[in-house]
Design an enzyme around this catalytic site. Structure first.
Site, short mmCIF file in Angstrom:
data_model
loop_
_atom_site.label_atom_id
_atom_site.label_comp_id
_atom_site.label_asym_id
_atom_site.label_seq_id
_atom_site.Cartn_x
_atom_site.Cartn_y
_atom_site.Cartn_z
N SER A 142 40.05 30.63 28.91
CA SER A 142 39.52 29.29 29.22
C SER A 142 39.40 28.53 27.91
CB SER A 142 38.13 29.45 29.85
OG SER A 142 37.44 28.22 29.86
N TYR A 155 29.55 32.92 30.72
CA TYR A 155 30.99 32.60 30.84
C TYR A 155 31.62 32.44 29.46
CZ TYR A 155 35.11 30.22 32.85
OH TYR A 155 36.38 29.86 33.23
P1 NAD Z 1 38.96 30.63 42.07
O1 NAD Z 1 37.52 30.75 42.45
O2 NAD Z 1 39.83 29.67 42.82
O3 NAD Z 1 39.66 32.07 42.13
C1 NAD Z 1 39.02 33.21 41.64
C2 NAD Z 1 39.72 34.42 42.17
O4 NAD Z 1 39.03 35.57 41.69
C3 NAD Z 1 39.69 34.50 43.71
O5 NAD Z 1 40.89 35.06 44.15
C4 NAD Z 1 38.52 35.44 43.97
O6 NAD Z 1 38.59 36.11 45.22
C5 NAD Z 1 38.69 36.40 42.81
N1 NAD Z 1 37.50 37.18 42.52
C6 NAD Z 1 36.26 36.75 42.21
N2 NAD Z 1 35.44 37.80 42.06
C7 NAD Z 1 36.19 38.91 42.29
C8 NAD Z 1 35.92 40.29 42.28
N3 NAD Z 1 34.69 40.78 42.03
N4 NAD Z 1 36.93 41.14 42.56
C9 NAD Z 1 38.17 40.68 42.85
N5 NAD Z 1 38.48 39.37 42.85
C10 NAD Z 1 37.50 38.52 42.58
O7 NAD Z 1 38.96 30.32 40.52
P2 NAD Z 1 40.08 29.75 39.52
O8 NAD Z 1 39.60 28.45 39.05
O9 NAD Z 1 41.43 29.90 40.07
O10 NAD Z 1 39.85 30.77 38.31
C11 NAD Z 1 40.78 31.75 37.95
C12 NAD Z 1 40.55 32.12 36.49
O11 NAD Z 1 40.75 30.95 35.69
C13 NAD Z 1 39.14 32.60 36.19
O12 NAD Z 1 39.18 33.66 35.24
C14 NAD Z 1 38.48 31.39 35.57
O13 NAD Z 1 37.43 31.71 34.71
C15 NAD Z 1 39.65 30.78 34.82
N6 NAD Z 1 39.50 29.37 34.51
C16 NAD Z 1 39.42 28.43 35.48
C17 NAD Z 1 39.27 27.10 35.12
C18 NAD Z 1 39.18 26.01 36.14
O14 NAD Z 1 38.95 24.85 35.74
N7 NAD Z 1 39.36 26.26 37.42
C19 NAD Z 1 39.19 26.74 33.79
C20 NAD Z 1 39.27 27.73 32.82
C21 NAD Z 1 39.43 29.04 33.19
#
Ligand code: NAD
Length: 260
Positions: A142, A155
């Protein structure tokens, strides 16, 4: 481009992970998807990857907060595909709170899912990658692996940690044909971002519109959200031979946020 390769994408039932799983499938890789959600919806996504891209797609529901389930998931992927060439450590959760009120269980869950899971999965795939002299390990970190924001102590700590983990793995595997990198999105419009809006409204005393414009998009000079598909395209590039010398890096995709 990735025909004959096998990938595991953690947290790929939603958002960025789902786009990455689809992107790898479109590039020809077999994929194991993982994550929580409605089983019928997950099955539709899994079957869709198979039928749209002509690859194998399997689902594993391992809980990324549990090291033994992660090791078992990698063993299952190796049994299903004969190997794991590409590991995407993507599962992640968020919680927003002032540190003195930060719930202890939320700290433990964020460190487990956003950091320790990447260790467990990486540890499990490395022997096979080393033996085959080819591998790609990519962790969705991130912008918060580079800079901090208030109220996101767990985080930010976990994401800085996963960057350190990938750098270490990159050095250990540098002569084994295995690269390890982080990809670091700014704000991507996914359920993870939508869910933190009410918490941020509470922590900062703001309306929803203020959170979107004055907190989220304020950070990104382009004033646009990153898309999950852009993260998938970068991931596919990192899996290509063109990226064979790209290791130990952390690539921001954040509309210029971390250039500040
Ligand atoms: P999201 O909530 O859409 O998806 C998260 C995924 O992780 C889902 O498939 C969920 O089921 C899975 N998950 C959560 N807990 C779990 C567990 N205990 N076991 C198995 N699966 C689990 O989120 P996203 O925005 O797509 O995030 C994906 C990654 O990107 C994360 O690591 C997040 O920190 C990172 N990220 C997201 C953003 C953003 O703006 N959306 C920004 C920076 C980083």
């Amino acid at each position: 481009m990735l025909k004959g390769k096998a990938a595991v994408v953690t947290g790929s039932t939603s958002g960025i992970g789902l786009a990455i799983a689809r992107g790898l499938g479109a590039a020809g890789a077999d994929v194991m998807i993982n994550g929580f959600g409605e089983l019928a919806e997950i099955e539709a996504e899994r079957a869709g990857i198979e039928s749209e891209y002509g690859v194998r797609a399997v689902y594993n529901g391992a809980d990324m907060s549990k090291g033994d389930e992660i090791a078992a998931m990698i063993a299952t992927a190796e049994a299903e595909f004969g190997k794991v060439d590409i590991l995407i450590n993507n599962a992640g959760i968020q919680f927003v709170s002032p540190i003195e009120e930060f719930p202890l269980a939320k700290w433990d869950a964020i460190i487990a899912i956003n950091l320790s899971a990447a260790f467990h999965a990486t540890r499990a795939v490395v022997p096979g990658m080393k033996a085959r002299k080819w591998g790609r390990i990519i962790s969705t970190a991130s912008a918060h692996s580079i800079i901090a924001s208030p109220y996101k102590s767990a985080y930010v700590a976990a994401k800085h940690g996963v960057n350190g983990l990938m750098k270490t793995v990159a050095l250990e595997l540098a002569t084994h044909g295995v690269t390890a990198n982080c990809i670091s999105p700014g704000y991507v419009w996914t359920p993870l971002v939508e869910k933190q809006i009410p918490e941020t409204m509470k922590a900062r005393g703001m309306t929803k519109e203020q959170v979107i414009h004055d907190v989220l998009l304020e950070a990104q000079p382009t004033k646009q959200f990153v898309t999950s598909e852009q993260m998938a395209a970068l991931t596919v590039f990192l899996c290509s031979d063109a990226a064979a010398q790209l290791t130990g890096t952390n690539i921001p995709v954040d509309g210029g946020w971390t250039a500040h």
